[in-house]
Design a protein around this motif. Structure first.
Motif, PDB file in Angstrom:
ATOM      1  N   HIS A   1      31.096 -59.208  16.236  1.00  0.00           N
ATOM      2  CA  HIS A   1      32.377 -59.197  15.177  1.00  0.00           C
ATOM      3  C   HIS A   1      32.742 -57.734  15.182  1.00  0.00           C
ATOM      4  O   HIS A   1      31.759 -56.838  15.465  1.00  0.00           O
ATOM      5  CB  HIS A   1      32.246 -59.677  13.630  1.00  0.00           C
ATOM      6  CG  HIS A   1      31.848 -60.990  13.923  1.00  0.00           C
ATOM      7  ND1 HIS A   1      32.606 -61.902  13.896  1.00  0.00           N
ATOM      8  CD2 HIS A   1      30.532 -61.711  13.760  1.00  0.00           C
ATOM      9  CE1 HIS A   1      31.968 -63.411  14.000  1.00  0.00           C
ATOM     10  NE2 HIS A   1      30.691 -62.964  13.693  1.00  0.00           N
ATOM     11  N   LEU A   2      33.965 -57.473  15.002  1.00  0.00           N
ATOM     12  CA  LEU A   2      34.559 -55.884  14.853  1.00  0.00           C
ATOM     13  C   LEU A   2      34.215 -55.566  13.232  1.00  0.00           C
ATOM     14  O   LEU A   2      34.530 -54.139  13.040  1.00  0.00           O
ATOM     15  CB  LEU A   2      35.755 -55.752  15.162  1.00  0.00           C
ATOM     16  CG  LEU A   2      36.210 -56.271  16.570  1.00  0.00           C
ATOM     17  CD1 LEU A   2      37.675 -56.167  16.791  1.00  0.00           C
ATOM     18  CD2 LEU A   2      35.275 -55.790  17.564  1.00  0.00           C
TER      19      LEU A   2
ATOM     20  N   VAL B   1      38.095 -61.478   8.373  1.00  0.00           N
ATOM     21  CA  VAL B   1      38.321 -61.546   9.795  1.00  0.00           C
ATOM     22  C   VAL B   1      37.196 -62.497  10.331  1.00  0.00           C
ATOM     23  O   VAL B   1      36.153 -62.265  10.534  1.00  0.00           O
ATOM     24  CB  VAL B   1      38.247 -60.186  10.364  1.00  0.00           C
ATOM     25  CG1 VAL B   1      38.669 -60.329  12.051  1.00  0.00           C
ATOM     26  CG2 VAL B   1      39.259 -59.143   9.549  1.00  0.00           C
ATOM     27  N   TRP B   2      37.521 -63.578  11.153  1.00  0.00           N
ATOM     28  CA  TRP B   2      36.980 -64.663  11.083  1.00  0.00           C
ATOM     29  C   TRP B   2      36.334 -64.239  13.107  1.00  0.00           C
ATOM     30  O   TRP B   2      35.789 -65.337  13.514  1.00  0.00           O
ATOM     31  CB  TRP B   2      37.077 -65.831  11.116  1.00  0.00           C
ATOM     32  CG  TRP B   2      37.379 -66.406   9.748  1.00  0.00           C
ATOM     33  CD1 TRP B   2      38.622 -66.232   9.175  1.00  0.00           C
ATOM     34  CD2 TRP B   2      36.451 -66.370   8.837  1.00  0.00           C
ATOM     35  NE1 TRP B   2      38.570 -66.271   7.611  1.00  0.00           N
ATOM     36  CE2 TRP B   2      37.281 -66.414   7.442  1.00  0.00           C
ATOM     37  CE3 TRP B   2      35.337 -66.100   8.517  1.00  0.00           C
ATOM     38  CZ2 TRP B   2      36.847 -66.510   6.132  1.00  0.00           C
ATOM     39  CZ3 TRP B   2      34.504 -66.289   7.184  1.00  0.00           C
ATOM     40  CH2 TRP B   2      35.429 -66.564   5.991  1.00  0.00           C
ATOM     41  N   THR B   3      36.961 -63.569  13.665  1.00  0.00           N
ATOM     42  CA  THR B   3      37.022 -63.501  15.151  1.00  0.00           C
ATOM     43  C   THR B   3      35.622 -63.117  15.701  1.00  0.00           C
ATOM     44  O   THR B   3      35.235 -62.065  15.603  1.00  0.00           O
ATOM     45  CB  THR B   3      38.171 -62.730  15.615  1.00  0.00           C
ATOM     46  OG1 THR B   3      39.343 -62.986  15.038  1.00  0.00           O
ATOM     47  CG2 THR B   3      38.241 -62.857  17.068  1.00  0.00           C
ATOM     48  N   PRO B   4      35.161 -64.141  16.314  1.00  0.00           N
ATOM     49  CA  PRO B   4      33.947 -63.729  17.189  1.00  0.00           C
ATOM     50  C   PRO B   4      34.436 -63.342  18.612  1.00  0.00           C
ATOM     51  O   PRO B   4      35.322 -63.931  19.235  1.00  0.00           O
ATOM     52  CB  PRO B   4      33.063 -65.116  17.213  1.00  0.00           C
ATOM     53  CG  PRO B   4      34.225 -66.081  17.209  1.00  0.00           C
ATOM     54  CD  PRO B   4      35.222 -65.516  16.285  1.00  0.00           C
ATOM     55  N   TYR B   5      33.663 -62.364  19.230  1.00  0.00           N
ATOM     56  CA  TYR B   5      33.699 -62.199  20.329  1.00  0.00           C
ATOM     57  C   TYR B   5      32.541 -62.379  21.327  1.00  0.00           C
ATOM     58  O   TYR B   5      31.537 -61.819  21.044  1.00  0.00           O
ATOM     59  CB  TYR B   5      34.226 -60.602  20.461  1.00  0.00           C
ATOM     60  CG  TYR B   5      35.361 -60.282  19.929  1.00  0.00           C
ATOM     61  CD1 TYR B   5      36.822 -60.684  20.634  1.00  0.00           C
ATOM     62  CD2 TYR B   5      35.577 -59.605  18.599  1.00  0.00           C
ATOM     63  CE1 TYR B   5      37.839 -60.146  19.897  1.00  0.00           C
ATOM     64  CE2 TYR B   5      36.710 -59.589  17.947  1.00  0.00           C
ATOM     65  CZ  TYR B   5      37.818 -59.917  18.474  1.00  0.00           C
ATOM     66  OH  TYR B   5      39.027 -59.660  17.889  1.00  0.00           O
ATOM     67  N   ASN B   6      32.535 -63.311  22.179  1.00  0.00           N
ATOM     68  CA  ASN B   6      31.309 -63.860  22.937  1.00  0.00           C
ATOM     69  C   ASN B   6      30.926 -62.717  23.991  1.00  0.00           C
ATOM     70  O   ASN B   6      31.963 -61.859  24.637  1.00  0.00           O
ATOM     71  CB  ASN B   6      31.670 -65.008  23.506  1.00  0.00           C
ATOM     72  CG  ASN B   6      31.662 -66.244  22.542  1.00  0.00           C
ATOM     73  OD1 ASN B   6      31.443 -66.155  21.405  1.00  0.00           O
ATOM     74  ND2 ASN B   6      32.025 -67.460  22.930  1.00  0.00           N
ATOM     75  N   ARG B   7      29.707 -62.637  24.211  1.00  0.00           N
ATOM     76  CA  ARG B   7      29.085 -61.670  25.204  1.00  0.00           C
ATOM     77  C   ARG B   7      29.696 -62.135  26.585  1.00  0.00           C
ATOM     78  O   ARG B   7      29.547 -63.349  26.731  1.00  0.00           O
ATOM     79  CB  ARG B   7      27.482 -61.785  24.962  1.00  0.00           C
ATOM     80  CG  ARG B   7      26.889 -60.427  25.840  1.00  0.00           C
ATOM     81  CD  ARG B   7      25.431 -60.482  25.417  1.00  0.00           C
ATOM     82  NE  ARG B   7      24.855 -59.289  26.141  1.00  0.00           N
ATOM     83  CZ  ARG B   7      23.819 -58.733  25.886  1.00  0.00           C
ATOM     84  NH1 ARG B   7      22.977 -59.499  25.029  1.00  0.00           N
ATOM     85  NH2 ARG B   7      23.555 -57.728  26.471  1.00  0.00           N
TER      86      ARG B   7
END
Length: 179
Positions: free
Chosen positions: A90-91, A154-160
């Motif tokens: 997450h950011l 902020v719920w945004t996951p950024y997958n590897r």
């Protein structure tokens, strides 16, 4: 306090402990070196707990909600469980406080090995922005958790792989500083 260990490579049920044999425990100090902080609080009095209020004020955790992860309580349960267990970052920091039940947060160490962090009622954890991680229930299949944020959620996951994000680059740089 949370308990942590290095994980085995088994592809067995993700809800099992997956401890290496022999076990390789990870101390709270080792977790702190990865930027992971934890507290033990009184979950039975979370609404009036002065320690929680102090942490929220000190860390500026201004937004909060409560999520129950159980097949009878969470819409799209199976889909959500898969999303939570996908390796991501997450950011912003991820802050969770277990009010009931139990589960695991898995984080990557400096050598990219998985560390499993067992959390149960009363455990609160902060995962730093940019750390690769994932979450799963344990074999009890239930957790009720408070989610905290600095400002709006902020719920945004950024997958590897997500190494291009500034949060990831800052995190990797912070690891180099603690080496």
């Amino acid at each position: 306090m949370v308990v942590a260990w290095y994980m085995d490579e088994s592809q067995e049920d993700q809800r099992k402990p997956h401890q290496l044999q022999p076990n390789r425990p990870v101390s709270c100090e080792e977790l702190r070196q990865l930027g992971v902080r934890s507290w033990k609080l009184d979950a039975d009095s979370y609404e009036t707990d002065p320690h929680l209020a102090w942490i929220r004020k000190e860390e500026n955790y201004s937004w909060m909600d409560i999520i129950t992860i159980h097949k009878d309580k969470l819409p799209n349960y199976e889909e959500k469980i898969k999303i939570f267990f996908e390796e991501h970052l997450h950011l912003d920091d991820e802050i969770r406080y277990i009010l009931d039940g139990s589960g695991y947060f898995d984080v990557r160490d400096k050598e990219d090995k998985w560390i499993r962090i067992y959390m149960e009622k009363g455990d609160m954890i902060t995962l730093p922005a940019g750390i690769y991680h994932r979450f799963t229930l344990d074999e009890n299949n239930y957790v009720k958790a408070m989610r905290l944020f600095v400002g709006e959620p902020v719920w945004t996951p950024y997958n590897r792989p997500a190494d291009q994000f500034e949060a990831r680059q800052k995190y990797v740089h912070s690891l180099a500083q603690t080496a």
